[in-house]
Design an enzyme around this catalytic site. Structure first.
Site, mmCIF file in Angstrom:
data_model
loop_
_atom_site.group_PDB
_atom_site.id
_atom_site.type_symbol
_atom_site.label_atom_id
_atom_site.label_comp_id
_atom_site.label_asym_id
_atom_site.label_seq_id
_atom_site.Cartn_x
_atom_site.Cartn_y
_atom_site.Cartn_z
ATOM 1 N N ASN A 63 -7.233 -2.448 14.257
ATOM 2 C CA ASN A 63 -8.640 -2.674 13.910
ATOM 3 C C ASN A 63 -8.791 -3.869 12.984
ATOM 4 O OD1 ASN A 63 -7.531 -1.642 11.582
ATOM 5 N ND2 ASN A 63 -9.134 -0.135 11.209
ATOM 6 N N ASP B 88 0.816 -1.220 0.000
ATOM 7 C CA ASP B 88 0.000 0.000 0.000
ATOM 8 C C ASP B 88 0.842 1.260 0.000
ATOM 9 O OD1 ASP B 88 0.987 -0.337 2.581
ATOM 10 O OD2 ASP B 88 -0.949 -0.775 3.466
ATOM 11 N N HIS C 139 -7.009 -4.416 10.181
ATOM 12 C CA HIS C 139 -6.729 -4.213 8.752
ATOM 13 C C HIS C 139 -5.473 -4.957 8.324
ATOM 14 C CE1 HIS C 139 -4.397 -0.124 9.367
ATOM 15 N NE2 HIS C 139 -3.531 -1.100 9.283
ATOM 16 N N GLU D 35 -9.503 -1.759 5.319
ATOM 17 C CA GLU D 35 -10.117 -1.418 6.592
ATOM 18 C C GLU D 35 -11.395 -2.243 6.803
ATOM 19 O OE1 GLU D 35 -8.375 0.211 8.502
ATOM 20 O OE2 GLU D 35 -7.672 2.142 7.757
#
Ligand code: GLP
Length: 267
Positions: free
Chosen positions: A136, A67, A138, A143
């Site tokens: 979280n 990413d 990811h 996400e």
């Protein structure tokens, strides 16, 4: 899924580096999927040390990073291109034109994402995908709410990700780009092998959800349960909320791949 729980973060990082080194030894022209984040820095340092001291050879390796932040070019110190050049690429004998990271400064982020996905396919796919885990859940920048069938695309980052990554932007959340280009979950699941590395107590609960709870878009890392060849390397802190330790311990003691990884005969 195979789970390897190491006594501490340093040994987890050593095992992860060993998996990468063995992949390069087995196939010098490997296509590696690479990750960023604090967890990866020490892993790359171990690879750099092996390159210097044991001639670990990157000359035929190709890489694709997961990413990049939208809006940051590779000269920006918080871009993932800058991170990778700093921690790995500038310190080993990899060919710059074989290192791939989405161009965060592309005028059309979606076109850039499509071209990135095509480039991965043209390279023959990813042999080994290295992954970290966000608090979280990811993976890459997929996400919560990410579809398991999503591919490389532009995404909006979750608020908690902006908070957590603000540390790298001088502590100011307003400076963290709110968009990124990330490989998709489907792209990650198509890698021939995946290696997820998670350390520290802050991620214990999300690790338990990834490994032991039903697969859900709310915990993108849980999609790794569908990966045909996924190794998860944890330290005791990150493993501390797992319920199924007896199953994991049995696998660790009896699976030849796992027992072989704990031995450091190639180091
Ligand atoms: C970023 C990256 C993720 C990485 C995560 C974890 O958000 N996009 O790919 O897994 O950081 O980072 P850390 O290791 O710093 O906790």
């Amino acid at each position: 899924m195979k789970i390897l729980i190491c006594p501490d973060a340093a040994s987890a990082r050593s095992v992860a580096a060993r998996v990468l080194k063995r992949q390069i030894a087995k196939k010098p022209s490997s296509v590696l999927g690479l990750a960023t984040g604090r967890t990866m820095e020490a892993i790359y340092q171990l690879l750099v040390t092996d390159h210097r001291e044991k001639n670990l050879d990157f000359s035929s390796v190709t890489t694709f990073n997961l990413d990049e932040y939208v809006g940051l070019d590779g000269l920006h110190e918080q871009s993932y291109r800058y991170y990778m050049d700093k921690y790995l690429f500038s310190q080993v004998n990899i060919h710059a034109n074989r290192t791939h990271i989405p161009n965060g400064a592309a005028l059309d982020a979606n076109a850039e994402a499509d071209a990135y996905e095509t480039a991965i396919t043209q390279a023959g796919g990813i042999d080994l995908q290295l992954l970290g885990l966000g608090q979280n859940g990811h993976i890459g920048f997929n996400e919560p709410l990410s579809s398991q069938r999503c591919r490389t695309r532009a995404v909006t980052l979750a608020q908690i990700t902006l908070e957590q990554n603000s540390e790298m932007f001088g502590g100011n959340q307003a400076h963290v780009p709110s968009r990124a280009i990330t490989m998709g979950i489907a792209t990650i699941l198509e890698s021939h092998a995946a290696l997820l590395v998670v350390t520290g107590p802050a991620k214990a609960d999300i690790v338990a959800q990834v490994i032991e709870e039903p697969v859900t878009a709310m915990v993108p890392g849980s999609a790794l349960q569908f990966h045909p060849s996924c190794l998860i390397v944890l330290d005791e802190d990150a493993a501390s909320s797992l319920c199924g330790r007896s199953t994991i311990n049995w696998q660790m003691a009896h699976d030849p791949e796992l027992t072989g990884l704990v031995q450091d005969h190639d180091d």
